[in-house]
Design a protein around this motif. Structure first.
Motif, PDB file in Angstrom:
ATOM      1  N   ARG A 294      23.484   9.331   7.304  1.00 23.44           N
ATOM      2  CA  ARG A 294      23.256   8.867   8.332  1.00 23.44           C
ATOM      3  C   ARG A 294      23.740   7.675   9.176  1.00 23.44           C
ATOM      4  O   ARG A 294      24.854   7.964  10.140  1.00 23.44           O
ATOM      5  N   PHE A 295      23.966   6.844   8.618  1.00 22.22           N
ATOM      6  CA  PHE A 295      24.240   5.384   8.702  1.00 22.22           C
ATOM      7  C   PHE A 295      25.249   5.057   8.720  1.00 22.22           C
ATOM      8  O   PHE A 295      25.803   4.711   9.543  1.00 22.22           O
ATOM      9  N   ARG A 296      25.421   5.781   7.481  1.00 21.95           N
ATOM     10  CA  ARG A 296      27.387   5.684   6.680  1.00 21.95           C
ATOM     11  C   ARG A 296      28.266   6.729   8.114  1.00 21.95           C
ATOM     12  O   ARG A 296      29.498   6.689   8.112  1.00 21.95           O
ATOM     13  N   ALA A 297      27.498   7.852   8.261  1.00 20.85           N
ATOM     14  CA  ALA A 297      28.378   8.723   8.853  1.00 20.85           C
ATOM     15  C   ALA A 297      28.707   8.324  10.438  1.00 20.85           C
ATOM     16  O   ALA A 297      29.542   8.231  11.045  1.00 20.85           O
ATOM     17  N   ALA A 298      27.649   7.352  11.271  1.00 22.80           N
ATOM     18  CA  ALA A 298      28.112   6.926  12.260  1.00 22.80           C
ATOM     19  C   ALA A 298      29.184   5.976  11.871  1.00 22.80           C
ATOM     20  O   ALA A 298      29.759   6.074  13.395  1.00 22.80           O
TER      21      ALA A 298
END
Length: 448
Positions: A294-298
């Motif tokens: 999720r962090f990398r997607a953001a």
């Protein structure tokens, strides 16, 4: 008793004392060590020295107490009978010498040697042989003495081995106790404790009481390590719960920043979030992996949006690149070989207009700036060349270089005349270097 031998008389180990010593050398033991008692003579060399055969065929051996009948020989010449009983003696002598050799080399079993020597000793009084019985008895006693010494040495060695085994287990226990009380390298320490246990099983010979005491200490150390390791991982689970909660907060903030178009500060904040992410520690693996995705997607969503915005800006910069290409074409016409001051002024105006045009696409910056630098360097090179041509010190340098050449040539000639080859070669090498510098200086002056 009547006996007759038809085989060729043979002896073992050569003849006399030399044969005994040589046999010991073959076995690998030092001759001096094996010959602590005089070697037993080979009886078959001179059997008449040790016995006789009377007219009736009775065979006698000479002893310290007188003659003793050992047999009867009726089937041939008396000398053959005497030789027969001498060969039997040599067989006994060879057996004893082999025991001596094996004991001296350390390869023999001292207990077996003792048993064999006693068997020979006990049979000497009635042995049907002809030879130096006294010497053989002394040799047998020597074997018995050496066998006793070897058995004692073996006992000492066994005691030493037992002590060494106990010391090794003591060292293993102490190492285990250090690991149990101090180590925080849980995997490597656990592996080492298992290796210690494996080695423990291979160390044998410790007396039972000592072994039980050491084993209790080792077991206690292993239990203590396992308790400490269990407590550590329980604390680690708690820490991972805290890390999970912190990373959840970071993910939520990263997802909110996707909508921002404040490119610089937001990109900086994403970098800070990454630092905070690493500082938060590890969450449980499954949760950690999901939060990271999720962090990398953001991050990817924000930087993708920023990249699109930059692409639009780069399209604007493409016009600037065309303007700079046109300006470069104009700057290529600057000729510094004529009016140098005019060329400098033209270049200055080009540089002002260059800066006023503004930025170009990133992939064109190196190319365009490189072309401009080439023009700048051409003008700057003309300026530098003019300065060098007007340098008032050029002639002085030429004269100075020429003087140094002449100085070193004179030194070389003087050294040659004095027969000092080394100094002459050094002076010639220096003169050569200065001649090269003189030639360069003269060329610079000539090209004005």
């Amino acid at each position: 008793m009547t006996e007759h031998e038809t085989t060729t008389p043979e002896t073992t180990g050569g003849t006399g004392a030399d044969a005994v010593v040589e046999q010991v050398r073959v076995e690998g033991a030092p001759a001096a060590q094996a010959a602590a008692t005089p070697p037993v003579p080979v009886a078959s060399d001179h059997p008449e020295r040790w016995g006789r055969v009377d007219a009736e065929g009775t065979v006698y051996v000479k002893t310290a107490d007188g003659e003793r009948a050992v047999g009867s020989w009726q089937a041939g010449e008396p000398a053959e009978g005497l030789a027969h009983f001498a060969r039997r003696f040599d067989d006994m002598r060879t057996e004893v010498e082999l025991l001596v050799t094996r004991l001296a080399s350390g390869n023999g079993d001292p207990k077996h040697a003792q048993t064999s020597a006693k068997h020979v000793r006990d049979g000497l009084a009635e042995a049907a042989v002809v030879g130096d019985l006294a010497a053989l008895a002394a040799r047998v006693e020597f074997v018995l003495t050496k066998a006793d010494e070897a058995m004692e040495a073996a006992k000492v060695a066994k005691d030493e081995a037992r002590a060494a085994a106990a010391a090794r287990k003591q060292a293993l226990v102490e190492e285990a106790e250090v690991l149990a009380n101090e180590s925080t390298q849980w995997k490597s320490a656990g592996d080492r404790l298992r290796a210690i246990l494996d080695e423990w099983k291979t160390v044998r010979g410790v007396d039972r009481k000592t072994d039980e005491v050491l084993w209790r200490r080792f077991s206690k150390a292993r239990d203590a390590f396992n308790r400490r390791r269990g407590s550590h991982f329980a604390d680690l689970d708690r820490q991972r719960g805290v890390a999970k909660a912190r990373k959840q907060e970071l993910v939520e903030e990263a997802e909110k920043l996707i909508a921002s178009d404040d490119w610089g500060p937001t990109a900086g904040r994403y970098k800070e979030l990454m630092v905070e992410w690493k500082a938060a520690g590890r969450a449980p693996k499954e949760a950690d992996d999901a939060l990271w995705q999720r962090f990398r997607a953001a991050q990817d969503a924000f930087f993708s949006k920023r990249s699109e915005a930059f692409d639009e800006r780069d399209a604007e910069f493409s016009t600037n690149a065309k303007l700079k290409e046109e300006l470069l074409s104009e700057a290529e016409q600057i000729d510094p070989s004529g009016d140098l001051e005019s060329a400098r002024q033209q270049l200055y105006r080009v540089q002002e207009r260059w800066d006023a045009i503004g930025k170009v696409p990133r992939e064109r910056i190196r190319e365009l700036e490189g072309k401009l630098r080439t023009i700048e360097e051409r003008v700057r090179g003309a300026v530098d060349a003019q300065w060098r041509r007007s340098d008032p010190e050029a002639e002085a340098r030429v004269a100075q270089f020429r003087e140094r050449v002449e100085q070193f040539e004179a030194q070389a000639a003087k050294a040659k005349a004095a027969g000092d080859k080394r100094r002459a070669e050094q002076a010639e090498a220096q003169a050569k270097q200065w001649r090269e510098w003189l030639a360069a200086a003269e060329q610079a002056v000539a090209s004005r």
